[in-house]
Scaffold this motif. Structure first.
Motif, PDB file in Angstrom:
ATOM      1  N   VAL A  89      11.918  20.820 -14.568  1.00 33.04           N
ATOM      2  CA  VAL A  89      11.661  22.073 -13.857  1.00 33.04           C
ATOM      3  C   VAL A  89      11.026  23.071 -14.810  1.00 33.04           C
ATOM      4  N   TYR A  90       9.950  23.706 -14.339  1.00 34.19           N
ATOM      5  CA  TYR A  90       9.273  24.746 -15.115  1.00 34.19           C
ATOM      6  C   TYR A  90       9.687  26.105 -14.571  1.00 34.19           C
ATOM      7  N   ASP A  91      10.091  26.981 -15.471  1.00 35.06           N
ATOM      8  CA  ASP A  91      10.456  28.356 -15.107  1.00 35.06           C
ATOM      9  C   ASP A  91       9.340  29.281 -15.594  1.00 35.06           C
ATOM     10  N   PRO A  92       8.487  29.790 -14.684  1.00 35.85           N
ATOM     11  CA  PRO A  92       7.377  30.622 -15.120  1.00 35.85           C
ATOM     12  C   PRO A  92       7.828  31.952 -15.727  1.00 35.85           C
ATOM     13  N   ALA A  93       9.013  32.418 -15.385  1.00 32.54           N
ATOM     14  CA  ALA A  93       9.517  33.673 -15.947  1.00 32.54           C
ATOM     15  C   ALA A  93       9.763  33.554 -17.449  1.00 32.54           C
ATOM     16  N   SER A  94      10.292  32.401 -17.871  1.00 33.00           N
ATOM     17  CA  SER A  94      10.587  32.203 -19.288  1.00 33.00           C
ATOM     18  C   SER A  94       9.552  31.318 -19.981  1.00 33.00           C
ATOM     19  N   GLY A  95       8.718  30.622 -19.177  1.00 39.06           N
ATOM     20  CA  GLY A  95       7.720  29.712 -19.747  1.00 39.06           C
ATOM     21  C   GLY A  95       8.313  28.441 -20.305  1.00 39.06           C
ATOM     22  N   THR A  96       9.516  28.077 -19.846  1.00 35.21           N
ATOM     23  CA  THR A  96      10.208  26.910 -20.403  1.00 35.21           C
ATOM     24  C   THR A  96      10.350  25.784 -19.381  1.00 35.21           C
ATOM     25  N   TRP A  97      10.477  24.578 -19.909  1.00 39.68           N
ATOM     26  CA  TRP A  97      10.729  23.370 -19.119  1.00 39.68           C
ATOM     27  C   TRP A  97      12.148  22.899 -19.397  1.00 39.68           C
ATOM     28  N   SER A  98      12.797  22.343 -18.382  1.00 34.92           N
ATOM     29  CA  SER A  98      14.117  21.752 -18.586  1.00 34.92           C
ATOM     30  C   SER A  98      14.217  20.467 -17.769  1.00 34.92           C
ATOM     31  N   SER A  99      14.878  19.468 -18.351  1.00 37.29           N
ATOM     32  CA  SER A  99      15.080  18.202 -17.652  1.00 37.29           C
ATOM     33  C   SER A  99      16.049  18.404 -16.503  1.00 37.29           C
ATOM     34  N   THR A 100      15.872  17.608 -15.457  1.00 35.15           N
ATOM     35  CA  THR A 100      16.792  17.610 -14.328  1.00 35.15           C
ATOM     36  C   THR A 100      17.080  16.152 -13.965  1.00 35.15           C
ATOM     37  N   ALA A 101      17.882  15.921 -12.943  1.00 30.97           N
ATOM     38  CA  ALA A 101      18.280  14.556 -12.582  1.00 30.97           C
ATOM     39  C   ALA A 101      17.059  13.680 -12.306  1.00 30.97           C
ATOM     40  N   PRO A 102      17.075  12.431 -12.798  1.00 31.37           N
ATOM     41  CA  PRO A 102      15.942  11.528 -12.555  1.00 31.37           C
ATOM     42  C   PRO A 102      15.935  11.014 -11.119  1.00 31.37           C
ATOM     43  N   MET A 103      14.800  10.480 -10.719  1.00 31.22           N
ATOM     44  CA  MET A 103      14.677   9.857  -9.403  1.00 31.22           C
ATOM     45  C   MET A 103      15.295   8.460  -9.451  1.00 31.22           C
ATOM     46  N   ALA A 104      15.635   7.924  -8.293  1.00 27.56           N
ATOM     47  CA  ALA A 104      16.211   6.583  -8.217  1.00 27.56           C
ATOM     48  C   ALA A 104      15.185   5.509  -8.544  1.00 27.56           C
ATOM     49  N   SER A 105      13.903   5.761  -8.229  1.00 24.48           N
ATOM     50  CA  SER A 105      12.830   4.792  -8.482  1.00 24.48           C
ATOM     51  C   SER A 105      11.719   5.453  -9.276  1.00 24.48           C
ATOM     52  N   ALA A 106      11.130   4.694 -10.184  1.00 21.63           N
ATOM     53  CA  ALA A 106       9.972   5.187 -10.924  1.00 21.63           C
ATOM     54  C   ALA A 106       8.796   5.294  -9.961  1.00 21.63           C
ATOM     55  N   ARG A 107       8.006   6.360 -10.113  1.00 23.55           N
ATOM     56  CA  ARG A 107       6.883   6.574  -9.204  1.00 23.55           C
ATOM     57  C   ARG A 107       5.728   7.252  -9.920  1.00 23.55           C
ATOM     58  N   ARG A 108       4.531   6.972  -9.428  1.00 21.08           N
ATOM     59  CA  ARG A 108       3.342   7.727  -9.814  1.00 21.08           C
ATOM     60  C   ARG A 108       2.459   7.813  -8.581  1.00 21.08           C
ATOM     61  N   GLN A 109       1.628   8.828  -8.515  1.00 19.07           N
ATOM     62  CA  GLN A 109       0.739   9.053  -7.374  1.00 19.07           C
ATOM     63  C   GLN A 109       1.513   9.080  -6.055  1.00 19.07           C
ATOM     64  N   HIS A 110       2.667   9.703  -6.055  1.00 20.62           N
ATOM     65  CA  HIS A 110       3.527   9.814  -4.893  1.00 20.62           C
ATOM     66  C   HIS A 110       3.329  11.186  -4.237  1.00 20.62           C
ATOM     67  N   THR A 111       4.102  11.474  -3.219  1.00 19.63           N
ATOM     68  CA  THR A 111       4.103  12.803  -2.617  1.00 19.63           C
ATOM     69  C   THR A 111       5.464  13.428  -2.842  1.00 19.63           C
ATOM     70  N   ALA A 112       5.505  14.754  -2.855  1.00 19.77           N
ATOM     71  CA  ALA A 112       6.763  15.488  -2.971  1.00 19.77           C
ATOM     72  C   ALA A 112       6.652  16.692  -2.046  1.00 19.77           C
ATOM     73  N   THR A 113       7.560  16.775  -1.089  1.00 19.29           N
ATOM     74  CA  THR A 113       7.496  17.807  -0.061  1.00 19.29           C
ATOM     75  C   THR A 113       8.758  18.657  -0.087  1.00 19.29           C
ATOM     76  N   LEU A 114       8.587  19.964  -0.175  1.00 17.55           N
ATOM     77  CA  LEU A 114       9.720  20.885  -0.110  1.00 17.55           C
ATOM     78  C   LEU A 114      10.186  20.967   1.335  1.00 17.55           C
TER      79      LEU A 114
END
Length: 134
Positions: A89-114
């Motif tokens: 996760v990127y926090d634009p207020a602080s300009g920092t990145w932090s790790s979060t929980a991984p996905m169950a499956s490895a993926r590339r060129q996928h979609t992510a919908t809020l």
């Protein structure tokens, strides 16, 4: 140096005038350089390149999803011949990145919908096995 990450076409109908400002895909720019500026009274639009801290895990072919809290979730992708399950996760207020929980499956060129409940649905894309990620 930072790279403009997406092509941009700003089109605005103001007082019957049409204005378009293009920015080029992968154009190398300096941090702080104005990418595009549009002055049409009373509207002023200015886009600026901003240098960010590096991700926790460098990657390509990932998704970036703007969350309701203004932070950006980056998930999956590809790095040095490896499909990724990691997310950060990127926090634009602080300009920092932090790790979060991984996905169950490895993926590339996928979609992510809020979703309306604030969760992010990640679907499709490639994984180490041929075909779609499960």
């Amino acid at each position: 140096m930072v790279v403009a990450s997406q092509a941009l076409d700003v089109v605005s109908e103001v007082e019957g005038r049409l204005a378009e400002v293009p920015a080029h895909l992968d154009k190398r720019v300096q941090a702080g350089e104005v990418l595009a500026s549009l002055d049409v009274e009373p509207l002023r639009l200015e886009l600026e390149a901003r240098k960010a801290n590096p991700m926790v895990v460098n990657r390509t072919l990932f998704t970036a999803t703007l969350l309701d809290n203004g932070k950006v979730l980056v998930s999956g992708g590809w790095r040095a011949g490896t499909y990724l399950t990691s997310a950060e996760v990127y926090d634009p207020a602080s300009g920092t990145w932090s790790s979060t929980a991984p996905m169950a499956s490895a993926r590339r060129q996928h979609t992510a919908t809020l979703l309306p409940n604030g969760k992010v649905l990640v679907e499709g894309g490639g994984d180490p096995q041929p075909g779609l990620a499960r």
